[in-house]
Design a protein around this motif. Structure first.
Motif, PDB file in Angstrom:
ATOM      1  N   CYS A 229       0.830  -1.205   0.000  1.00 38.68           N
ATOM      2  CA  CYS A 229       0.000   0.000   0.000  1.00 38.68           C
ATOM      3  C   CYS A 229       0.868   1.260   0.000  1.00 38.68           C
ATOM      4  CB  CYS A 229      -0.925  -0.008   1.217  1.00 38.68           C
ATOM      5  SG  CYS A 229      -1.912   1.492   1.362  1.00 38.68           S
TER       6      CYS A 229
ATOM      7  N   CYS B 170      -0.403   3.374   3.524  1.00 37.84           N
ATOM      8  CA  CYS B 170      -0.063   2.938   4.887  1.00 37.84           C
ATOM      9  C   CYS B 170       1.106   1.973   4.941  1.00 37.84           C
ATOM     10  CB  CYS B 170      -1.293   2.336   5.583  1.00 37.84           C
ATOM     11  SG  CYS B 170      -1.690   0.653   5.042  1.00 37.84           S
TER      12      CYS B 170
ATOM     13  N   CYS C 259      -6.638  -1.358  -0.368  1.00 41.57           N
ATOM     14  CA  CYS C 259      -5.966  -1.771   0.859  1.00 41.57           C
ATOM     15  C   CYS C 259      -7.023  -2.021   1.937  1.00 41.57           C
ATOM     16  CB  CYS C 259      -5.010  -0.687   1.330  1.00 41.57           C
ATOM     17  SG  CYS C 259      -4.279  -1.054   2.930  1.00 41.57           S
TER      18      CYS C 259
ATOM     19  N   CYS D 217      -6.442   0.422   5.069  1.00 40.95           N
ATOM     20  CA  CYS D 217      -6.669   1.873   5.106  1.00 40.95           C
ATOM     21  C   CYS D 217      -7.594   2.378   3.998  1.00 40.95           C
ATOM     22  CB  CYS D 217      -5.334   2.628   5.061  1.00 40.95           C
ATOM     23  SG  CYS D 217      -4.602   2.698   3.420  1.00 40.95           S
TER      24      CYS D 217
HETATM   25 ZN   LIG Z   1      -3.130   0.908   3.284  1.00 43.60          ZN
END
Ligand SMILES: [Zn+2]
Lengths: 141, 389
Positions: free
Chosen positions: A35, A38, A49, A52
């Motif tokens: 990701c 994050c 993701c 997040c």
């Molecule tokens: Zn993420």
């Protein structure tokens, strides 16, 4: 390695994110989505993701080292395409980056598998188009 | 009090004979089971005005056309494998409690022995897999030769056995209890075929650690249940069995087993506390449990998810006849998927209903007032219903 023209086992459909994942394998690189927001690694590949909610990611290169997490030993033929392989273990390997994947450990017979065995990736070019990541025992540093 | 608590009832249950070998089609089996459930309830086909289908085939259109239903007001489907029938009860309960439908049919039938059911996956490769997990499987598991439930749940069981030091006596106690109960059930395919510890131990490995008798049966047949509102249930043929609590739950992520941070946390861990809270019932109040028994090790994990014992401890709990009739918590009093038949657990709902009506003859749990039915399917989706008389 199998003789490529005679490979009769099942192949992954080369579409969407699977095409990307196996595309890197063909170059003998094990890459997973990471990701961009994050930093979480993930497998199986996903559009978003789950940690997040970001749609942004890179295909980050794995060191290809991990440990045996669990396995499933097929004792009776379940799929005709794999009848000649019985008994075989489908192993869950946990990579050092934290992701886990289904694979084979090529040089350990099913009854010798143990949780925590250190393994490293190797690439099996099963056809001209498809390369499957598999693992072998790794001498502990 | 939860607004759905005790607002819906199981009013009819019925099934075909459970066999290995049949001339009937899947649709024909389901229609026969449906007619048996209607007869049990004292209803006619035209009274059905809702359906919740736990399997993709046959369709609601096929079923409604054959049954001659004049006004099908509500239909839904639940595509979570073996967790679907009990999850369908939740959906049906909501529909009848809100007056969206009066009598909702939940049928499952297949020729899993003769046709392209469970066994077909082994012969010719899986067909018609639901997209929920078919994608992950075809892209990331099947290239390594994994495609059937015994293989993917062996991932769970292998680690479970090692992490909690589970001896063979754990899963064996589950298989032997189910077979013992089947000896008291005329409908059970395994009636007249008792099982000993020696048979269990010597049976061939299917997918390690699952031996033959750790795995559910493959049978031909169908089973159906009918859900109506508590108001209507009072005027029907049978003593009402109330849906006191119900819930559905899913592991994280639901579509991939290896990727789970919490590897053993199946959907039932999320669902069970919700259903017990709705029912205002604790696990110690249960007179029996009918557990989705696709594999014996999964039964152990489900007992832990229900809160009967702690994670890793169910193998000890199931010893000494505790899950047998006459024990502390009788389990699968009909024999279950392991020894009665595999109709995706609709037979578990039927058995729980009959136990609470007091219709189970020599396998009757004395004074049974409250029991649980669980569902478990796909990669670990879960569902449960708390039933009371
Ligand atoms: Zn993420």
């Amino acid at each position: 390695m199998e003789a490529t023209s005679q490979y009769k086992r099942l192949l992954p459909p080369m579409r969407g994110l699977a095409r990307d994942f196996y595309g890197y394998c063909k170059q003998h690189e094990l890459r997973f989505q990471k990701c961009s927001s994050c930093g979480a690694w993930r497998h199986v590949p996903r559009e978003m993701c789950p940690d997040c909610g970001s749609f942004d990611y890179e295909w980050a290169k794995s060191a290809g080292k991990g440990k045996v997490f669990s396995w499933s030993t097929t004792s009776q033929p379940m799929l005709p395409q794999f009848a000649d392989a019985v008994p075989y273990a489908i192993v869950i390997v946990e990579l050092d980056e934290g992701v886990r994947m289904a694979t084979w450990v090529v040089d350990v017979p099913p009854d010798q598998l143990r949780i925590g065995l250190p393994v490293e990736v190797q690439f099996d070019d099963v056809t001209e188009e498809v390369t499957l990541p598999k693992f072998r025992l790794r001498k502990q540093a | 009090m939860h607004p759905l608590k005790d607002k819906a009832c199981v009013v009819g249950v019925g099934e075909t004979a459970y066999t290995r070998g049949t001339d009937r089609s899947q649709l024909n089996q389901i229609l026969h089971a449906t007619m048996a459930a209607l007869d049990d309830a004292g209803l006619k086909p035209h009274d059905i005005d809702g359906m919740v289908l736990p399997m993709p085939m046959p369709t609601v259109e096929h079923l409604a056309a054959n049954l001659g239903i004049p006004d099908l007001r509500y239909s839904a489907s639940s595509n979570i494998g073996g967790a679907a029938p009990v999850a369908a009860v939740q959906t049906a309960a909501m529909a009848v409690a809100l007056g969206i439908a009066n009598n909702v049919l939940i049928p499952v039938g297949w020729n899993a022995y003769s046709g392209a059911g469970v066994r077909g996956a082994g012969r010719s490769g899986p067909v018609g897999l639901p997209p929920s997990f078919g994608l992950t499987m075809s892209e990331y598991y099947m290239p390594y030769g994994l495609a059937v439930p015994a293989q993917w749940f062996a991932w769970l069981a292998t680690r479970y056995i090692q992490e909690f030091q589970v001896p063979i006596e754990g899963p064996a106690a589950v298989a032997l209890a189910a077979r013992k109960h089947a000896q008291l059930n005329d409908k059970a395919y395994m009636r007249g075929r008792p099982l000993t510890m020696e048979d269990y131990r010597n049976a061939r490995m299917i997918a390690q650690p699952f031996r033959l008798f750790d795995c559910c049966l493959e049978t031909d047949g169908a089973c159906a249940v009918i859900i109506s509102s508590a108001e209507r249930a009072k005027d029907l043929k049978q003593r009402p069995v109330y849906i006191a609590g119900t819930a559905e739950g899913h592991p994280l992520p639901a579509d991939d087993i290896p990727g789970r941070k919490d590897f053993f946390k199946i959907g039932l861990f999320y669902a069970a506390p919700k259903a017990f809270e709705m029912a205002e019932v604790g696990v110690r109040d249960l007179d029996f449990v009918q557990i989705y028994d696709c594999f014996t090790h999964i039964v152990l994990l489900e007992l832990e998810a229900l809160g009967v014992c702690k994670l890793g401890e169910a193998w000890q709990f199931v010893q000494n006849g505790r899950i047998e009739l006459g024990g502390e918590l009788p389990f699968n009093t009909h024999g279950g998927l392991l020894s009665e038949a595999h109709v995706a657990g609709v037979n578990h709902i039927a058995e729980a209903t009959r136990q609470l009506r007091g219709q189970c003859g020599e396998r009757q749990v004395k004074d049974a007032e409250v029991g649980v039915v669980t569902g478990f399917g796909d990669f670990g989706d879960g569902s449960l219903v708390v039933l009371r008389r």
